[in-house]
Design an enzyme around this catalytic site. Structure first.
Site: not given
Ligand code: 3HC
Ligand code: NAI
Length: 738
Positions: A81, A120, A123, A143
């Site tokens: 997400a 997500g 998922e 998450e």
């Molecule tokens: N939403 C919005 N922005 C995101 C994002 C996300 N899910 N994931 C990464 N970004 C952004 C980062 O903030 C960063 O932005 P910036 O350069 O402006 O700071 C850019 O994308 C690149 O991210 P990273 O620097 O972290 O890049 P990496 O290549 O090192 O890592 C990654 C990539 C492993 C995907 C890491 O970004 C990450 O762990 N992201 C979060 C993943 C996550 O937690 N997903 C779950 C979201 S909650 C959800 O899905 C709820 C659902 O269950 C309903």
């Protein structure tokens, strides 16, 4: 065969609705390919969700299309997400019905997972009928690290697919699994070393027309075993023990429990209910703030205008470490594991031998535990500082002694080739004073690691008034290469982390003088969520460390009596730490400190009756009457003194923003991540409330400067306490530093 004109028209129509974020194409005539397009990680923004719904409908309605592949642009399936949308009003189609649309499709849908399938994103893949992953892909439900639970069916589908124990472990830790592990667990159906999209298209063709009855995970029964109740009980105990007050891990267990006790539809309702509670919690807010803060610190800037995007780092291939004690050994390991050639220097033969053995052991253990490279051959040991002549960067890690460090910097300046960066791991000495010993002060910066240096993620990169932007950029880049989170900070006593620790520790000492015990203070801080209370940490790192610094500062006056014993420079001072050191109580290493241990080097802290007697005798000697101090006062005095110093650091331009301080405290000082960091916490409590309490305590203890509210917190509170991302606007730019 693609029908380009038609595709363009469709995609352009979608663009009219929202920005097009899922591109549709047809491959080999019969496979509809949906490509998520939202760089950098194809997060499921409103536009992407809309794009998926539209393109799915199209694929289902086209009679030529027999199967569908969902993939992500630029070799990344989906990062989940869009976290940035969490604080805004909900727009676009919700995730859960979107995934149901995919799962309910009568044409097979195959997820082609490259790069990441997280949150997500996974998922979404679990809603597909098949999953093909590239061998380098990582999959997970992180998450929980954002204060949430997988809220798009993850807690109900994953246990149905791979069983409760494995699902519980992945969901409560949030860790990423490799493609190989995902295959073994049954999360994916196939792993390829080649293009996952090509493999998925081929696969999609092979399953076209086949029954999907057995492919919809929501219809699976949850695998049951007689010991399920015990499994959940154990999981709950484990998360309660390790969560330090974080609510998301506990809620994740509850949601997975619903997958076992409720039919799928009811389980989804329960998931939604639990998700909503977490979504609006302060902890989720704090963890999501922290997620962005940790990324924001790499975009550093200094008061003089040097910036990350205009300063170029210089490549470093060969580095040296001087002094192979506790820190030097860990730094050597980190450098070698990052692929650099390292010259490791220790002048004493015996120490060098010990260090060699210790470094080898550390390399082997991290290879075993974390799959880190063994890298023995990257390190050359030497007894002579002359061996560093041809390195690109030196990190000095000898004793914390200014005179010794000055001599080393003079030597390095003469020995090293021109242009070598000279870095120090000092915990708080003046970088500028060291720079002034060299011919090129612009090449000198601090690289302050945290113990154990090959494990701890934090690196404070300290720029002095003469450090060049290139030197700062190079040290920041080196930190990144070593897998650290580097935070750029200005030069002052103790930099950011240790400077803030001083008033915090001071309050803890004062609380003992006024009637508390180390156990009581530690308990309050641990209940707040710190990994360890202040006195346990002090025993762990050694009471003698601070004692040496205070001695060097002329604060330790042995045998002083009467009022003067507790006053230095007009301010209240507690000699308690000094008195313990005079007794040879240095903490764990001597088996005695604020606590007692079963032997020198022992780890388990036990209350020490001797210490309680000593405190009583001390209070009596100084005419102090012990009182019962409540939890709130202990917590407020320790934390607000620390936070007040944080505001002073912002005001002085030592940290560029509150995010820098928060990342330092979470990664280096055991501040509970689910509370966002000290500055975020201050905002959450309310700046006016923090200010009011500081004013109160300062009135009660006028001779404690750490409790005098600094002008920045006053200014912010007077401006209706703006949100944390606006604080920088209220900081006056200090004089140029670089
Ligand atoms: N939403 C919005 N922005 C995101 C994002 C996300 N899910 N994931 C990464 N970004 C952004 C980062 O903030 C960063 O932005 P910036 O350069 O402006 O700071 C850019 O994308 C690149 O991210 P990273 O620097 O972290 O890049 P990496 O290549 O090192 O890592 C990654 C990539 C492993 C995907 C890491 O970004 C990450 O762990 N992201 C979060 C993943 C996550 O937690 N997903 C779950 C979201 S909650 C959800 O899905 C709820 C659902 O269950 C309903
Ligand atoms: P330590 O006492 O474990 O090691 C220092 C090493 O330097 C010893 O092995 C000593 O023999 C060696 N040494 C002394 N003079 C030398 C010389 N002229 N040439 C080569 N080697 C020499 O000290 P520790 O704890 O590793 O600290 C080193 C530095 O790191 C200090 O500045 C300290 O403040 C800082 N630091 C320490 C942290 C900790 O938790 N121990 C954390 C962060 C920084």
């Amino acid at each position: 065969v693609k029908d380009d004109a038609e595709e363009k028209k469709f995609n352009n129509n979608t663009k009219d609705l929202l920005d097009i974020m899922a591109f549709y194409s047809r491959v080999s005539g019969s496979v509809g390919v949906i490509t998520l397009q939202n760089p950098p990680v194809n997060a499921l923004s409103a536009a992407v969700r809309q794009g998926i719904v539209d393109t799915m409908h199209r694929a289902l309605s086209e009679p030529e299309v027999k199967s569908v592949v969902i993939c992500g642009q630029n070799g990344k399936f989906c990062g989940g997400a869009d976290i940035r949308e969490f604080r805004a009003n909900m727009r676009g189609p919700p995730l859960v019905p979107m995934i149901h649309l995919i799962e309910a499709a009568e044409k097979p849908v195959v997820a082609a997972i490259e790069g990441v399938a997280l949150g997500g994103g996974l998922e979404l893949a679990l809603g597909c009928h098949y999953r093909i992953a590239h061998s380098k892909a990582r999959l997970g439900l992180p998450e929980v690290t954002l204060g949430l639970l997988p809220g798009a069916g993850g807690t109900q589908r994953l246990p149905r697919l791979i069983g409760v124990p494995a699902a519980l472990e992945l969901i409560t830790t949030g860790r990423h699994a490799t493609a190989a592990e995902a295959l073994q667990l049954g999360i994916v159906d196939e792993v390829t070393d080649h293009s996952a999209v090509d493999a998925a298209v081929k696969f999609a063709q092979s399953v076209a027309g086949k029954s999907l009855d057995a492919r919809r995970i929501s219809t699976y029964p949850c695998p049951r075993s007689p010991d399920l109740a015990e499994i959940f009980e154990k999981a709950m105990q484990e998360v309660r023990r390790s969560a330090r007050g974080a609510i998301a891990p506990v809620t994740c267990v509850q949601a997975v429990h619903a997958s076992v006790t409720l039919p799928y539809a009811k389980g989804m309702e329960r998931e939604r209910e639990l998700f909503s509670t977490l979504f609006t919690s302060g902890q989720a807010h704090a963890l999501q703030y922290y997620f962005f803060a940790q990324r924001a610190v790499s975009r550093w800037s200094t008061p003089s205008g040097a910036r990350w995007d205009t300063s170029k780092p210089r490549p470093v291939h060969k580095a040296a470490v001087i002094g192979l004690g506790t820190m030097g050994r860990g730094i050597t390991v980190s450098l070698a594991q990052a692929g650099l050639s390292v010259v490791a220097v220790e002048t004493q033969e015996k120490q060098l031998l010990e260090a060699k053995q210790a470094v080898s052991g550390m390399l082997e253990r991290s290879a075993k535990r974390r799959g880190a490279p063994l890298a023995h051959d990257k390190i050359k040991y030497s007894c002579s500082i002359q061996a560093v002549a041809d390195v690109d960067l030196v990190i000095e890690a000898v004793f914390e002694d200014m005179a010794l460090k000055k001599t080393i910097f003079q030597q390095l300046s003469g020995i090293c080739k021109p242009g070598t960066f000279l870095c120090t791991n000092t915990s708080g000495l003046d970088i500028d004073e060291l720079a002034s010993q060299t011919q090129s002060p612009e090449l000198v910066v601090g690289m302050h690691f945290f113990a154990p240096a090959h494990v701890m993620k934090l690196l404070e990169v300290v720029y002095g008034p003469r450090s060049s932007p290139e030197a700062l950029a190079t040290a920041m880049e080196m930190g990144k290469k070593m897998g650290k989170v580097s935070v750029a900070v200005g030069n002052c006593r103790g930099f950011v982390g240790n400077r803030m620790l001083k008033p915090y520790l001071e309050q803890a000492f004062f609380l003992l003088e006024e009637g508390a015990t180390p156990e009581q203070v530690d308990q309050v801080l641990e209940e707040f969520g710190f990994a360890m209370g202040v006195f346990k940490v002090s025993d762990l790192s050694g009471l003698d460390v601070g004692w040496k610094v205070r001695k060097a500062d002329g604060l330790v006056v042995p045998g002083s009596t009467g009022k003067s014993a507790r006053i230095r420079g007009g301010s209240r001072y507690s000699p308690l730490g000094d008195l313990l050191c005079e007794q040879g109580r240095f903490g764990q290493k001597t088996g005695r400190g604020w606590y007692q241990y079963d032997k020198p080097g022992g780890r388990v802290a036990k209350p020490d009756p001797w210490l309680h007697g000593f405190l009583e005798e001390y209070r009596a000697r100084h005419g102090l009457v012990a009182r019962r101090i409540d939890h709130q006062e202990m917590l407020e005095r320790c934390l607000y003194a620390l936070i007040n110093e944080g505001f002073q650091i912002l005001q002085d331009g030592i940290a560029a923003g509150p995010e820098d301080i928060d990342v330092i405290y979470v990664l280096g000082y055991g501040w509970p991540r689910h509370r966002g960091g000290p500055m975020f916490y201050a905002g959450l409590v309310g700046l006016d409330k923090v200010l009011e309490r500081l004013e109160h305590y300062h009135q009660v203890y006028p001779n404690v400067s750490g409790l005098k509210p600094c002008s920045l917190i006053r200014k912010l509170a007077a401006s209706s306490s703006p949100p944390i991302h606006r604080w920088r606007e209220f900081i006056q730019k200090p004089r140029s530093q670089l």
